[in-house]
Motif scaffolding. Structure first.
Motif, PDB file in Angstrom:
ATOM      1  N   PHE A 173      33.228  73.390  27.279  1.00  0.00           N
ATOM      2  CA  PHE A 173      33.773  73.434  28.313  1.00  0.00           C
ATOM      3  C   PHE A 173      34.245  71.914  28.706  1.00  0.00           C
ATOM      4  O   PHE A 173      33.474  70.965  28.717  1.00  0.00           O
ATOM      5  N   THR A 174      35.755  71.688  28.575  1.00  0.00           N
ATOM      6  CA  THR A 174      36.115  70.398  28.624  1.00  0.00           C
ATOM      7  C   THR A 174      36.637  69.697  30.006  1.00  0.00           C
ATOM      8  O   THR A 174      37.677  70.660  30.523  1.00  0.00           O
ATOM      9  N   PHE A 175      36.200  68.963  30.639  1.00  0.00           N
ATOM     10  CA  PHE A 175      36.353  68.434  31.902  1.00  0.00           C
ATOM     11  C   PHE A 175      37.404  67.334  31.945  1.00  0.00           C
ATOM     12  O   PHE A 175      36.933  66.250  31.392  1.00  0.00           O
ATOM     13  N   SER A 176      38.607  67.474  32.113  1.00  0.00           N
ATOM     14  CA  SER A 176      39.658  66.264  31.926  1.00  0.00           C
ATOM     15  C   SER A 176      39.953  65.824  33.395  1.00  0.00           C
ATOM     16  O   SER A 176      40.313  66.415  34.540  1.00  0.00           O
ATOM     17  N   ALA A 177      39.727  64.564  33.510  1.00  0.00           N
ATOM     18  CA  ALA A 177      39.957  63.817  34.827  1.00  0.00           C
ATOM     19  C   ALA A 177      41.584  63.706  35.078  1.00  0.00           C
ATOM     20  O   ALA A 177      42.379  63.813  34.093  1.00  0.00           O
ATOM     21  N   LEU A 200      26.685  66.534  26.477  1.00  0.00           N
ATOM     22  CA  LEU A 200      27.933  65.933  27.006  1.00  0.00           C
ATOM     23  C   LEU A 200      28.382  64.722  26.072  1.00  0.00           C
ATOM     24  O   LEU A 200      27.938  64.020  25.403  1.00  0.00           O
ATOM     25  N   PHE A 201      29.827  64.833  25.840  1.00  0.00           N
ATOM     26  CA  PHE A 201      30.408  63.918  24.894  1.00  0.00           C
ATOM     27  C   PHE A 201      31.442  63.301  25.731  1.00  0.00           C
ATOM     28  O   PHE A 201      32.432  63.970  26.219  1.00  0.00           O
ATOM     29  N   GLN A 202      31.512  62.047  25.827  1.00  0.00           N
ATOM     30  CA  GLN A 202      32.486  61.330  27.001  1.00  0.00           C
ATOM     31  C   GLN A 202      33.714  60.607  26.153  1.00  0.00           C
ATOM     32  O   GLN A 202      33.231  59.843  25.103  1.00  0.00           O
ATOM     33  N   HIS A 203      34.831  61.153  26.053  1.00  0.00           N
ATOM     34  CA  HIS A 203      35.823  60.580  25.285  1.00  0.00           C
ATOM     35  C   HIS A 203      37.179  60.153  26.337  1.00  0.00           C
ATOM     36  O   HIS A 203      37.115  60.410  27.407  1.00  0.00           O
ATOM     37  N   ASP A 204      37.575  59.226  25.570  1.00  0.00           N
ATOM     38  CA  ASP A 204      38.659  58.287  26.465  1.00  0.00           C
ATOM     39  C   ASP A 204      40.219  58.449  26.073  1.00  0.00           C
ATOM     40  O   ASP A 204      40.975  57.829  26.675  1.00  0.00           O
ATOM     41  N   THR A 205      40.455  59.266  25.100  1.00  0.00           N
ATOM     42  CA  THR A 205      41.795  59.414  24.570  1.00  0.00           C
ATOM     43  C   THR A 205      42.253  60.942  24.473  1.00  0.00           C
ATOM     44  O   THR A 205      41.412  61.781  24.232  1.00  0.00           O
ATOM     45  N   SER A 206      43.605  61.062  24.327  1.00  0.00           N
ATOM     46  CA  SER A 206      44.076  62.703  24.081  1.00  0.00           C
ATOM     47  C   SER A 206      44.345  62.538  22.694  1.00  0.00           C
ATOM     48  O   SER A 206      44.114  61.505  22.032  1.00  0.00           O
ATOM     49  N   ARG A 207      44.639  63.633  22.061  1.00  0.00           N
ATOM     50  CA  ARG A 207      44.902  63.729  20.868  1.00  0.00           C
ATOM     51  C   ARG A 207      46.097  62.571  20.229  1.00  0.00           C
ATOM     52  O   ARG A 207      45.999  62.273  19.057  1.00  0.00           O
ATOM     53  N   ALA A 208      46.846  62.333  21.353  1.00  0.00           N
ATOM     54  CA  ALA A 208      47.912  61.606  21.063  1.00  0.00           C
ATOM     55  C   ALA A 208      47.660  59.998  21.110  1.00  0.00           C
ATOM     56  O   ALA A 208      48.300  59.012  21.250  1.00  0.00           O
ATOM     57  N   LEU A 209      46.116  59.714  21.450  1.00  0.00           N
ATOM     58  CA  LEU A 209      45.588  58.460  21.600  1.00  0.00           C
ATOM     59  C   LEU A 209      45.993  57.816  23.005  1.00  0.00           C
ATOM     60  O   LEU A 209      46.219  56.697  23.013  1.00  0.00           O
ATOM     61  N   ASP A 210      46.679  58.747  23.890  1.00  0.00           N
ATOM     62  CA  ASP A 210      46.747  58.281  25.137  1.00  0.00           C
ATOM     63  C   ASP A 210      45.439  57.980  25.897  1.00  0.00           C
ATOM     64  O   ASP A 210      44.693  58.741  25.851  1.00  0.00           O
ATOM     65  N   PRO A 211      45.487  57.076  26.923  1.00  0.00           N
ATOM     66  CA  PRO A 211      44.266  57.170  27.708  1.00  0.00           C
ATOM     67  C   PRO A 211      44.165  58.445  28.543  1.00  0.00           C
ATOM     68  O   PRO A 211      44.896  58.859  29.417  1.00  0.00           O
ATOM     69  N   GLN A 212      42.888  58.961  28.346  1.00  0.00           N
ATOM     70  CA  GLN A 212      42.626  60.339  29.118  1.00  0.00           C
ATOM     71  C   GLN A 212      41.263  60.542  29.040  1.00  0.00           C
ATOM     72  O   GLN A 212      40.513  60.764  28.144  1.00  0.00           O
ATOM     73  N   ALA A 213      40.520  60.146  30.409  1.00  0.00           N
ATOM     74  CA  ALA A 213      39.088  60.225  30.463  1.00  0.00           C
ATOM     75  C   ALA A 213      38.929  61.713  30.406  1.00  0.00           C
ATOM     76  O   ALA A 213      39.138  62.507  31.335  1.00  0.00           O
ATOM     77  N   HIS A 214      38.057  62.426  29.549  1.00  0.00           N
ATOM     78  CA  HIS A 214      37.596  63.804  29.557  1.00  0.00           C
ATOM     79  C   HIS A 214      36.125  63.876  28.790  1.00  0.00           C
ATOM     80  O   HIS A 214      35.751  62.973  28.246  1.00  0.00           O
TER      81      HIS A 214
END
Length: 278
Positions: free
Chosen positions: A81-85, A143-157
């Motif tokens: 379950f990916t929670f994208s801000a 839970l794994f906190q990541h800070d980028t999209s696949r394109a390396l744009d800033p995306q908190a998820h």
């Protein structure tokens, strides 16, 4: 936004979800974390280690119990379950430097996982010669906190990996019955959005409800703090520019669309090679 997916490989999952973050570079707090009543009952707490994570996804639990394979002879690893801000939250956190928003996002995800446990966690037990679906009320979640999209744009998820293991009412560990999770994820998304909205408003931001699809809504931050964010971005590229559309709109008391913020910041953070996703 909440997006569900199937985790197909234990070893592949461990490699992907533990990948380094691009913007925080390993400095984020709670980059990985065990949560859930099921995890607590198994003694899984704190940072998620690779070996216990892989083992749980294989159905091998720390207490020695093993989750039997399914009817096809294979064990289901679990669900993601990916929670994208909202994009505006990511911009304010990573470009504007307000780390409180990342803490609020993590807290909302943890709260929503608790709701999912109480309302959607199920397993199947044998009763009178037939299989019956029962509520278990516990899950094993990493839970794994990541800070980028696949394109390396800033995306908190945050990836909430729900292992295929839950403790039944009789105390035995069994596979998770996924039907309620698939059917209820859109409701869980609304719970997450409502919780996140409350938390970011408590930090002094205004929010607005935006209809994303027919079944899900999302939260967009209205950047009342846009002038501060604009100045932070301006310092990063060293440019002195005339009053931007954001500053003018803020001065008039207008709301600034999230996409407009992304458009303006695209040109102001080029030294970091960021191309913001619209």
């Amino acid at each position: 936004m909440l997006t569900p997916a199937v985790v197909r490989s234990a070893s592949g999952a461990a490699s992907y979800y533990a990948a380094d973050n691009y913007y925080t570079d390993g400095q984020a707090t709670e980059a990985s974390l065990w949560v859930g009543e099921g995890a607590a009952q198994l003694g899984l707490t704190g940072e998620v280690g690779r070996e216990p994570f892989e083992a749980v996804l294989r159905g091998e639990l720390p207490n020695g119990a093993t989750i039997p394979a399914g009817a096809n002879g294979k064990h289901r690893a679990g669900m993601d379950f990916t929670f994208s801000a909202p994009k505006s939250l990511s911009l304010l956190a990573y470009v504007g430097g307000d780390a409180r928003l990342l803490a609020a996002h993590m807290a909302s995800v943890r709260s929503t996982v608790g709701w999912i446990e109480r309302n959607l966690a199920e397993t199947r037990v044998a009763k009178d010669g037939a299989q019956e679906t029962v509520r278990s009320g516990n899950l094993v979640v990493a839970l794994f906190q990541h800070d980028t999209s696949r394109a390396l744009d800033p995306q908190a998820h945050i990836h909430a990996i729900i292992a295929n293991a839950t403790r039944g009412p009789d105390g035995k560990w069994r596979a998770v019955h996924n039907d309620a999770l698939w059917e209820g994820y859109s409701t869980a998304a609304s719970v997450y959005n409502a919780d996140l909205r409350q938390r970011v408003e408590a930090l002094g931001y205004a929010t607005e409800r935006v209809l994303a699809t027919r079944v899900r809504d999302s939260v967009t931050l209205v950047v009342d703090d846009a002038v501060r964010l604009e100045r932070v971005a301006g310092r990063r590229d060293g440019a002195k520019t005339e009053a931007s559309i954001i500053e003018k709109a803020t001065a008039r008391g207008d709301r600034v669309p999230e996409k407009q913020i992304a458009l303006e910041l695209t040109g102001r953070v080029r030294e970091r090679s960021i191309e913001l996703e619209m």
